[in-house]
Design a protein around this motif. Structure first.
Motif, PDB file in Angstrom:
ATOM      1  N   GLY A 254      -3.403 -43.848  21.470  1.00 44.94           N
ATOM      2  CA  GLY A 254      -4.627 -44.567  21.766  1.00 44.94           C
ATOM      3  C   GLY A 254      -4.488 -45.415  23.322  1.00 44.94           C
ATOM      4  N   PRO A 255      -4.507 -44.615  24.294  1.00 47.97           N
ATOM      5  CA  PRO A 255      -4.115 -45.355  25.426  1.00 47.97           C
ATOM      6  C   PRO A 255      -5.100 -46.175  26.084  1.00 47.97           C
ATOM      7  CG  PRO A 255      -4.812 -43.098  26.047  1.00 47.97           C
ATOM      8  CD  PRO A 255      -4.845 -43.178  24.663  1.00 47.97           C
ATOM      9  N   SER A 256      -4.737 -46.998  26.991  1.00 44.91           N
ATOM     10  CA  SER A 256      -5.815 -47.834  27.755  1.00 44.91           C
ATOM     11  C   SER A 256      -6.579 -46.835  28.701  1.00 44.91           C
ATOM     12  CB  SER A 256      -5.078 -48.852  28.627  1.00 44.91           C
ATOM     13  OG  SER A 256      -4.363 -48.039  29.756  1.00 44.91           O
ATOM     14  N   ALA A 257      -7.680 -47.186  29.090  1.00 49.13           N
ATOM     15  CA  ALA A 257      -8.472 -46.425  29.873  1.00 49.13           C
ATOM     16  C   ALA A 257      -7.968 -46.318  30.969  1.00 49.13           C
ATOM     17  CB  ALA A 257      -9.834 -47.137  29.906  1.00 49.13           C
ATOM     18  N   GLU A 258      -7.518 -47.094  31.568  1.00 46.00           N
ATOM     19  CA  GLU A 258      -6.499 -46.753  33.007  1.00 46.00           C
ATOM     20  C   GLU A 258      -5.626 -45.714  33.039  1.00 46.00           C
ATOM     21  OE1 GLU A 258      -6.903 -49.902  31.570  1.00 46.00           O
ATOM     22  OE2 GLU A 258      -8.501 -50.435  33.179  1.00 46.00           O
ATOM     23  N   THR A 259      -4.767 -45.601  31.896  1.00 46.68           N
ATOM     24  CA  THR A 259      -3.651 -44.525  31.534  1.00 46.68           C
ATOM     25  C   THR A 259      -4.717 -43.393  31.553  1.00 46.68           C
ATOM     26  OG1 THR A 259      -2.306 -46.216  30.610  1.00 46.68           O
ATOM     27  CG2 THR A 259      -2.005 -43.665  30.007  1.00 46.68           C
ATOM     28  N   TYR A 260      -5.500 -43.290  30.652  1.00 50.33           N
ATOM     29  CA  TYR A 260      -6.314 -41.966  30.278  1.00 50.33           C
ATOM     30  C   TYR A 260      -6.933 -41.520  31.719  1.00 50.33           C
ATOM     31  CZ  TYR A 260      -9.011 -38.842  28.063  1.00 50.33           C
ATOM     32  OH  TYR A 260      -9.896 -37.591  27.582  1.00 50.33           O
ATOM     33  N   ALA A 261      -7.272 -42.364  32.273  1.00 51.74           N
ATOM     34  CA  ALA A 261      -8.113 -42.014  33.449  1.00 51.74           C
ATOM     35  C   ALA A 261      -7.138 -41.132  34.481  1.00 51.74           C
ATOM     36  CB  ALA A 261      -8.669 -43.118  34.450  1.00 51.74           C
ATOM     37  N   LYS A 262      -5.884 -41.740  34.696  1.00 57.34           N
ATOM     38  CA  LYS A 262      -4.667 -40.892  35.275  1.00 57.34           C
ATOM     39  C   LYS A 262      -4.459 -39.440  34.867  1.00 57.34           C
ATOM     40  CE  LYS A 262      -1.989 -44.895  36.525  1.00 57.34           C
ATOM     41  NZ  LYS A 262      -2.790 -45.179  37.956  1.00 57.34           N
ATOM     42  N   SER A 263      -4.553 -39.182  33.655  1.00 56.33           N
ATOM     43  CA  SER A 263      -4.512 -37.924  32.688  1.00 56.33           C
ATOM     44  C   SER A 263      -5.804 -37.021  33.287  1.00 56.33           C
ATOM     45  CB  SER A 263      -4.514 -37.864  31.311  1.00 56.33           C
ATOM     46  OG  SER A 263      -3.680 -38.854  31.099  1.00 56.33           O
ATOM     47  N   VAL A 264      -7.096 -37.751  33.403  1.00 54.32           N
ATOM     48  CA  VAL A 264      -8.104 -37.230  33.817  1.00 54.32           C
ATOM     49  C   VAL A 264      -8.072 -36.630  34.982  1.00 54.32           C
ATOM     50  CG1 VAL A 264     -10.630 -37.299  33.983  1.00 54.32           C
ATOM     51  CG2 VAL A 264      -9.636 -38.566  31.865  1.00 54.32           C
ATOM     52  N   VAL A 265      -7.880 -37.432  35.673  1.00 53.76           N
ATOM     53  CA  VAL A 265      -7.791 -36.975  37.446  1.00 53.76           C
ATOM     54  C   VAL A 265      -6.796 -35.917  37.512  1.00 53.76           C
ATOM     55  CG1 VAL A 265      -7.431 -37.929  39.679  1.00 53.76           C
ATOM     56  CG2 VAL A 265      -8.894 -39.174  37.919  1.00 53.76           C
ATOM     57  N   SER A 266      -5.813 -36.138  37.081  1.00 51.71           N
ATOM     58  CA  SER A 266      -4.719 -35.163  37.075  1.00 51.71           C
ATOM     59  C   SER A 266      -5.139 -33.545  36.688  1.00 51.71           C
ATOM     60  CB  SER A 266      -3.213 -35.459  36.609  1.00 51.71           C
ATOM     61  OG  SER A 266      -3.349 -35.240  35.101  1.00 51.71           O
ATOM     62  N   LYS A 267      -5.951 -33.667  35.755  1.00 49.53           N
ATOM     63  CA  LYS A 267      -6.599 -32.382  35.330  1.00 49.53           C
ATOM     64  C   LYS A 267      -7.448 -31.633  35.936  1.00 49.53           C
ATOM     65  CE  LYS A 267      -3.083 -32.097  32.486  1.00 49.53           C
ATOM     66  NZ  LYS A 267      -2.226 -32.660  33.184  1.00 49.53           N
ATOM     67  N   VAL A 268      -8.328 -32.489  36.694  1.00 48.76           N
ATOM     68  CA  VAL A 268      -9.511 -32.014  37.566  1.00 48.76           C
ATOM     69  C   VAL A 268      -9.097 -30.510  38.505  1.00 48.76           C
ATOM     70  CG1 VAL A 268     -11.119 -32.565  39.357  1.00 48.76           C
ATOM     71  CG2 VAL A 268     -10.441 -34.372  37.747  1.00 48.76           C
ATOM     72  N   GLY A 269      -9.895 -29.831  38.172  1.00 49.80           N
ATOM     73  CA  GLY A 269      -9.882 -28.555  39.051  1.00 49.80           C
ATOM     74  C   GLY A 269      -8.826 -27.494  38.632  1.00 49.80           C
ATOM     75  N   CYS A 270      -8.257 -27.798  37.136  1.00 48.87           N
ATOM     76  CA  CYS A 270      -7.072 -27.157  36.909  1.00 48.87           C
ATOM     77  C   CYS A 270      -7.576 -25.561  36.362  1.00 48.87           C
ATOM     78  CB  CYS A 270      -6.389 -27.730  35.442  1.00 48.87           C
ATOM     79  SG  CYS A 270      -7.500 -27.744  34.063  1.00 48.87           S
ATOM     80  N   GLY A 271      -8.620 -25.306  36.394  1.00 46.55           N
ATOM     81  CA  GLY A 271      -9.105 -24.048  36.020  1.00 46.55           C
ATOM     82  C   GLY A 271      -9.570 -23.553  34.664  1.00 46.55           C
ATOM     83  N   ARG A 272      -9.408 -24.746  33.773  1.00 46.19           N
ATOM     84  CA  ARG A 272      -9.656 -24.322  32.141  1.00 46.19           C
ATOM     85  C   ARG A 272     -10.841 -24.596  31.920  1.00 46.19           C
ATOM     86  NH1 ARG A 272      -4.124 -25.235  28.496  1.00 46.19           N
ATOM     87  NH2 ARG A 272      -2.879 -24.188  30.260  1.00 46.19           N
ATOM     88  N   SER A 273     -11.755 -24.120  30.739  1.00 43.01           N
ATOM     89  CA  SER A 273     -13.106 -24.582  30.551  1.00 43.01           C
ATOM     90  C   SER A 273     -13.078 -25.695  29.417  1.00 43.01           C
ATOM     91  CB  SER A 273     -14.071 -23.524  30.288  1.00 43.01           C
ATOM     92  OG  SER A 273     -13.419 -22.859  29.026  1.00 43.01           O
ATOM     93  N   VAL A 274     -12.047 -25.859  28.731  1.00 43.29           N
ATOM     94  CA  VAL A 274     -11.898 -26.956  27.942  1.00 43.29           C
ATOM     95  C   VAL A 274     -10.535 -27.423  27.872  1.00 43.29           C
ATOM     96  CG1 VAL A 274     -12.334 -27.634  25.396  1.00 43.29           C
ATOM     97  CG2 VAL A 274     -13.826 -25.948  26.171  1.00 43.29           C
ATOM     98  N   VAL A 275     -10.447 -28.938  27.887  1.00 41.18           N
ATOM     99  CA  VAL A 275      -9.013 -29.555  28.344  1.00 41.18           C
ATOM    100  C   VAL A 275      -9.080 -30.501  27.492  1.00 41.18           C
ATOM    101  CG1 VAL A 275      -7.770 -30.630  30.149  1.00 41.18           C
ATOM    102  CG2 VAL A 275      -8.763 -28.355  30.529  1.00 41.18           C
ATOM    103  N   VAL A 276      -7.847 -30.962  27.119  1.00 41.01           N
ATOM    104  CA  VAL A 276      -7.353 -32.265  26.374  1.00 41.01           C
ATOM    105  C   VAL A 276      -6.538 -32.886  27.269  1.00 41.01           C
ATOM    106  CG1 VAL A 276      -6.442 -33.473  24.388  1.00 41.01           C
ATOM    107  CG2 VAL A 276      -7.293 -31.047  24.123  1.00 41.01           C
ATOM    108  N   PRO A 277      -7.044 -33.858  28.163  1.00 43.10           N
ATOM    109  CA  PRO A 277      -6.313 -34.155  29.234  1.00 43.10           C
ATOM    110  C   PRO A 277      -5.032 -35.167  29.204  1.00 43.10           C
ATOM    111  CG  PRO A 277      -8.465 -35.202  29.414  1.00 43.10           C
ATOM    112  CD  PRO A 277      -8.334 -34.136  28.213  1.00 43.10           C
ATOM    113  N   TYR A 278      -5.070 -35.821  27.741  1.00 39.58           N
ATOM    114  CA  TYR A 278      -4.052 -36.701  27.512  1.00 39.58           C
ATOM    115  C   TYR A 278      -2.982 -36.108  26.606  1.00 39.58           C
ATOM    116  CZ  TYR A 278      -1.816 -41.020  26.058  1.00 39.58           C
ATOM    117  OH  TYR A 278      -0.872 -41.896  25.659  1.00 39.58           O
TER     118      TYR A 278
END
Ligand SMILES: NC(=O)c1ccc[n+]([C@@H]2O[C@H](COP(=O)([O-])OP(=O)(O)OC[C@H]3O[C@@H](n4cnc5c(N)ncnc54)[C@H](OP(=O)(O)O)[C@@H]3O)[C@@H](O)[C@H]2O)c1
Length: 315
Positions: A254-278
């Motif tokens: 259960g990460p902080s919103a800040e840690t979570y946001a880094k995972s989200v941004v790193s997966k932007v544009g990865c080409g998959r339609s459903v992603v678990v970013p963290y």
């Protein structure tokens, strides 16, 4: 001659091996995706001044994603319902560097009528390359659907489902413009509640399931109907994150919103339609996929009852 029991044995061994191989393949590809794939968000950093629109950005995950995108080079539009709070967020973001633009959009996402035309007029001269549909809220209760007033159900459906739906519809013609020199992505911040039946989480869970299908269908339409379009969609499966309204202790799962946001941004544009970013959520969800559906539903229900008791004690 083979006996029936040896045939059954061979059959069961083959099925067991196939299941084990599939689980191993899924786990290996999870590790590859999270540890070896390079970040792809730079595909959306093009043109004179690329903008990211983030809804529900005055707190929690939305605010953290806005800060992360700004730090990566995006201009941003932060949406929320409270102007004062949004102005503070803008100040906080620009205190790190004020090289880029931070615009504010105030709109109550649960309101029956929203003037999207007015918002679009404000953005007609800028190039939005990313949209993060983050706004949303869950209220765990001990009521079933027939115990919730109609107006509350409709308000929560508007917030979690109709708002991102209608906002996307309003934005799409502008996002498809052929004069663009790069792609556009729409990201839908979902929830594991879109899959798991969690008692007392109505209409949040059903809204997130609607959102997942909205993301996939809109993505499919862009490919099939608008051949010139370079707009893609991605739905994110979110498990627990410590945020503005969900003030849980920060843990590995259960990460902080800040840690979570880094995972989200790193997966932007990865080409998959459903992603678990963290990655730790991805492991949790992988493990859940190994469990029988009934056991999973029972543990989700037990967790909801436990959480409800805890909330009642605190109240
Ligand atoms: N945190 C979790 O564990 C978790 C788990 C699964 C999914 N999610 C999803 O992640 C997203 C963000 O959640 P969060 O935990 O970060 O929530 P949060 O901390 O409560 O932040 C929600 C944001 O949405 C805004 N907002 C709420 N209602 C609004 C309305 N009617 N009109 C306009 N803005 C409104 C809030 O504005 P104010 O600042 O004015 O309140 C805030 O900026 C949601 O879609 C949620 O479903 C979260």
């Amino acid at each position: 001659m083979f006996s029936l029991s040896s045939v059954t044995h061979v059959g069961l061994t083959a099925i067991g091996t196939a299941i084990a191989l599939k689980a191993t393949y899924d786990f290996t590809s999870l590790l590859y995706f999270h540890f070896l794939s390079p970040p792809t968000y730079t595909r959306f950093l093009y043109g004179k001044a690329p903008y990211a629109l983030i809804t529900g950005a005055s707190d929690g995950i939305g605010k953290a994603v806005a800060k992360e995108l700004y730090s990566k080079g995006f201009n941003i539009i932060i949406h929320g319902r409270n102007l004062e709070k949004l102005e503070k967020v803008r100040e906080e973001i620009q205190s790190t560097s004020n090289k880029r633009d931070v615009r504010i959009w105030v709109a109550d996402a649960s309101a029956p009528e929203i003037d999207f035309v007015d918002a679009l007029r404000e953005w007609k001269d800028i190039e939005i390359t990313l949209v993060i549909h983050n706004v949303g809220a869950a209220q765990l209760t001990n009521a079933s659907i027939d115990g919730i007033p109609t107006e509350t159900l409709l308000r929560d459906l508007r917030l979690n489902a109709t708002f991102p739906y209608l906002l996307t519809r309003a934005l799409l013609p502008g996002l498809r413009k052929t004069s663009r020199s790069g792609p556009v992505e729409l990201i839908f911040i979902g929830s594991v509640a879109s899959d798991l039946p969690i008692p007392g989480l109505n209409p949040y869970g059903p809204s997130k399931a609607f959102m997942r299908q909205m993301s996939k269908t809109i993505g499919a339409e862009e490919c099939a109907i608008h051949k010139e379009s370079d707009v893609s969609t991605m739905f994110l499966q979110v498990a627990e994150v410590s945020s503005g309204s969900h003030r849980s202790a920060v843990t590995l799962f259960g990460p902080s919103a800040e840690t979570y946001a880094k995972s989200v941004v790193s997966k932007v544009g990865c080409g998959r339609s459903v992603v678990v970013p963290y990655v730790w959520h991805a492991m949790q969800i992988w493990f859940m996929g190994l469990l029988p559906e009934r056991l999973l539903a029972k543990s989700a229900a037990d967790a909801a009852v436990g959480e409800h008791k805890r909330m009642a004690k605190e109240a």
